[in-house]
Write an enzyme that holds these catalytic residues in place. Structure first.
Site, PDB file in Angstrom:
ATOM      1  N   ARG A  87      -2.269 -26.232 -59.338  1.00 38.41           N
ATOM      2  CA  ARG A  87      -2.503 -26.852 -58.490  1.00 38.41           C
ATOM      3  C   ARG A  87      -3.733 -25.317 -57.451  1.00 38.41           C
ATOM      4  O   ARG A  87      -4.481 -24.766 -58.019  1.00 38.41           O
ATOM      5  CB  ARG A  87      -1.323 -26.915 -56.918  1.00 38.41           C
ATOM      6  CG  ARG A  87      -0.410 -25.007 -57.387  1.00 38.41           C
ATOM      7  CD  ARG A  87      -0.710 -23.709 -57.208  1.00 38.41           C
ATOM      8  NE  ARG A  87      -1.672 -23.535 -56.065  1.00 38.41           N
ATOM      9  CZ  ARG A  87      -3.146 -22.999 -55.879  1.00 38.41           C
ATOM     10  NH1 ARG A  87      -3.186 -21.950 -56.886  1.00 38.41           N
ATOM     11  NH2 ARG A  87      -2.999 -22.834 -54.622  1.00 38.41           N
TER      12      ARG A  87
ATOM     13  N   ALA B 228      -7.207 -27.039 -55.203  1.00 33.20           N
ATOM     14  CA  ALA B 228      -8.020 -28.354 -54.936  1.00 33.20           C
ATOM     15  C   ALA B 228      -8.713 -28.794 -55.986  1.00 33.20           C
ATOM     16  O   ALA B 228      -8.738 -29.799 -56.826  1.00 33.20           O
ATOM     17  CB  ALA B 228      -8.530 -28.725 -53.111  1.00 33.20           C
TER      18      ALA B 228
ATOM     19  N   ARG C 296      -0.849 -36.300 -55.976  1.00 32.12           N
ATOM     20  CA  ARG C 296      -0.659 -35.563 -54.257  1.00 32.12           C
ATOM     21  C   ARG C 296      -2.226 -35.747 -53.500  1.00 32.12           C
ATOM     22  O   ARG C 296      -3.133 -36.751 -54.358  1.00 32.12           O
ATOM     23  CB  ARG C 296      -1.271 -34.278 -54.905  1.00 32.12           C
ATOM     24  CG  ARG C 296      -0.239 -33.582 -55.134  1.00 32.12           C
ATOM     25  CD  ARG C 296      -0.107 -31.830 -55.487  1.00 32.12           C
ATOM     26  NE  ARG C 296       0.261 -31.368 -54.421  1.00 32.12           N
ATOM     27  CZ  ARG C 296       0.372 -30.245 -53.596  1.00 32.12           C
ATOM     28  NH1 ARG C 296      -1.155 -29.474 -54.655  1.00 32.12           N
ATOM     29  NH2 ARG C 296      -0.343 -29.744 -52.503  1.00 32.12           N
TER      30      ARG C 296
ATOM     31  N   GLN D 294       2.598 -19.742 -52.418  1.00 34.72           N
ATOM     32  CA  GLN D 294       0.774 -18.752 -53.111  1.00 34.72           C
ATOM     33  C   GLN D 294       0.748 -18.016 -52.870  1.00 34.72           C
ATOM     34  O   GLN D 294      -0.177 -17.495 -53.356  1.00 34.72           O
ATOM     35  CB  GLN D 294       0.700 -20.287 -52.832  1.00 34.72           C
ATOM     36  CG  GLN D 294       0.406 -21.760 -52.744  1.00 34.72           C
ATOM     37  CD  GLN D 294       1.321 -21.992 -52.371  1.00 34.72           C
ATOM     38  OE1 GLN D 294       2.463 -21.969 -51.409  1.00 34.72           O
ATOM     39  NE2 GLN D 294       1.300 -23.850 -52.779  1.00 34.72           N
TER      40      GLN D 294
ATOM     41  N   ASP E 123      -8.280 -28.516 -48.509  1.00 35.62           N
ATOM     42  CA  ASP E 123      -8.006 -29.282 -49.458  1.00 35.62           C
ATOM     43  C   ASP E 123      -8.329 -30.836 -48.760  1.00 35.62           C
ATOM     44  O   ASP E 123      -9.024 -31.616 -50.345  1.00 35.62           O
ATOM     45  CB  ASP E 123      -7.063 -30.426 -49.368  1.00 35.62           C
ATOM     46  CG  ASP E 123      -6.303 -28.776 -50.321  1.00 35.62           C
ATOM     47  OD1 ASP E 123      -5.336 -27.515 -49.817  1.00 35.62           O
ATOM     48  OD2 ASP E 123      -5.177 -28.931 -51.404  1.00 35.62           O
TER      49      ASP E 123
ATOM     50  N   ASN F 104      -5.373 -27.329 -44.917  1.00 40.44           N
ATOM     51  CA  ASN F 104      -5.413 -26.641 -45.551  1.00 40.44           C
ATOM     52  C   ASN F 104      -4.376 -26.047 -45.937  1.00 40.44           C
ATOM     53  O   ASN F 104      -2.905 -27.075 -44.847  1.00 40.44           O
ATOM     54  CB  ASN F 104      -5.845 -24.972 -45.441  1.00 40.44           C
ATOM     55  CG  ASN F 104      -6.371 -24.090 -46.852  1.00 40.44           C
ATOM     56  OD1 ASN F 104      -6.416 -24.533 -48.114  1.00 40.44           O
ATOM     57  ND2 ASN F 104      -6.280 -22.906 -46.332  1.00 40.44           N
ATOM     58  N   LYS F 105      -3.158 -25.639 -46.415  1.00 38.13           N
ATOM     59  CA  LYS F 105      -2.352 -25.176 -47.045  1.00 38.13           C
ATOM     60  C   LYS F 105      -1.318 -24.726 -44.986  1.00 38.13           C
ATOM     61  O   LYS F 105      -2.189 -24.073 -44.174  1.00 38.13           O
ATOM     62  CB  LYS F 105      -2.100 -23.619 -47.407  1.00 38.13           C
ATOM     63  CG  LYS F 105      -0.936 -23.394 -47.319  1.00 38.13           C
ATOM     64  CD  LYS F 105       0.581 -24.272 -48.124  1.00 38.13           C
ATOM     65  CE  LYS F 105      -0.501 -25.207 -49.727  1.00 38.13           C
ATOM     66  NZ  LYS F 105       0.999 -25.967 -49.871  1.00 38.13           N
TER      67      LYS F 105
END
Ligand code: MRU
Length: 361
Positions: free
Chosen positions: A55, A57, A98, A205, A246, A256-257
């Site tokens: 995982r 990007a 994804r 993460q 991402d 992003n996350k």
């Protein structure tokens, strides 16, 4: 893991040329178990990306490039049109794993271009060129992350406190990471940063990966829960925030996350500069704004039970689990790319970044 080997000594993604396999660290098992797995089938590669065994990007992009090469190499035909049709089936399949990280489709499109640009070369030659391109995508990632680290390092000073969210580290790329690249380069120079790693619910993460890799590299890192960033910033412990992304839209909005936009909002409140580290492969100039970015929704069990000994929310309760959020461009102090730092107005500065990229070719 042997005694003197750390997670930093493992490659996030490798091509096993002999066995025609994509080799990754199964990141769902970290930090407790370091398991290296080989992916050979389309289903295995798709699952590894969807399940976040690999995982981040850039790492997703490199895995897809190696993956499509491995699959294309197995297509048994000498007929170009048949080869191209089969190649495209695999490409679309991998691309569906994804949706938010643009590096996935970016890498697959780049591999497809190798096929369409060499229609007259013969299938065997095209397969060889695909291998070379996939290896180049990985090598480029390492060079790009290092350049991001050099530009990022100019934005901080020795002893600074740095906060990061999710994992945009070596485990999310091939070396250095993006948001961690300035931290690793500064660490080499003895900068003694104090890093705060948001644990990053729901998949952790930050706690499992960022804290693990920084700690293994000897960086001073403190894990905080996602709801603590306001406190550490109010206390004056953070001089800069570095996050990965991402997909950056043409106006500078950055996906992003999930939780990144909360950090950006808090950083603005306390006057802490907020930097998004983005290889140009993550900047999507055909997506006008953050509203146009497809945000991946993930299964409910990741929130309710995945990391707990027992279920932590009532059976049947509704769960909202978007994997990413979009940080509005006005909250972003700068977007750190391999061609320099873009600043507002991003519609102009990102074009300038791509102009420099063209010039460097
Ligand atoms: O769901 P993940 O773990 O793939 O999300 C990763 C992130 O959001 C990273 O910050 C981003 O991909 C940048 S990685 C250099």
């Amino acid at each position: 893991m042997s005694d003197n080997k750390t997670i930093m000594d493992y490659e996030t993604v490798m091509l096993d040329e002999e066995n025609k396999a994509v080799v990754i660290i199964d990141q769902t098992k970290l930090p407790c178990t370091t398991e290296i797995i080989s992916l050979t089938t389309a289903q295995e590669i798709w699952d590894a990306i969807y399940l976040l065994k690999v995982r981040g990007a850039p790492a997703i992009g490199v895995s897809a490039a190696f993956g499509i090469y491995v699959l294309a190499d197995r297509i048994e035909t000498d007929d170009y049109d048949t080869f191209l049709a089969e190649f495209r089936k695999y490409k679309e399949y991998l691309d569906s794993s994804r949706p938010t990280a643009v590096n996935l489709s970016w890498a697959l499109k780049r591999m497809e271009k190798v096929v369409t640009d060499h229609a007259d070369c013969g299938v065997a030659q095209i397969k060889e060129l695909l291998k070379q391109e996939s290896i180049e995508i990985k090598e480029e990632d390492i060079r790009v992350c290092r350049a991001i680290g050099e530009y990022g390092l100019e934005l901080v000073k020795p002893g600074d406190g740095i906060l990061t969210h999710c994992n945009a580290g070596q485990l999310a790329a091939c070396k250095y990471g993006t948001a961690t690249a300035p931290i690793y380069l500064g660490h080499e120079k003895g900068y003694h940063f104090r890093v705060f790693a948001d644990e990053t619910r729901p998949l952790l993460q930050g706690a499992r990966l960022t804290a693990y890799e920084l700690h293994s590299a000897g960086v001073d890192v403190t894990v905080i829960c996602d709801n603590m960033s306001a406190m550490v910033m109010k206390n004056g412990w953070v001089n800069a925030v570095f996050v990965g992304c991402d997909r950056v839209a043409a106006n500078g909005d950055a996906a992003n996350k999930i939780g990144t936009s909360v950090v950006a909002t808090v950083a603005k409140r306390y006057g802490v500069p907020f930097y998004v580290c983005a290889p140009t492969s993550t900047i999507d100039m055909v997506t006008p704004t953050g509203d146009d970015i497809h945000i991946e929704q993930r299964p409910a069990h990741e929130v309710t039970e995945m990391w707990y000994k027992e279920r932590m929310a009532p059976e049947g309760v509704k769960v909202f689990n978007p994997a990413f959020d979009v940080t509005d461009n006005e909250l972003i102090t700068g977007i750190v790319t391999e061609f320099g730092v873009a600043r507002a107005p991003y519609t102009e500065s990102l074009k300038e970044i791509f102009r420099r990229k063209e010039e460097a070719k």
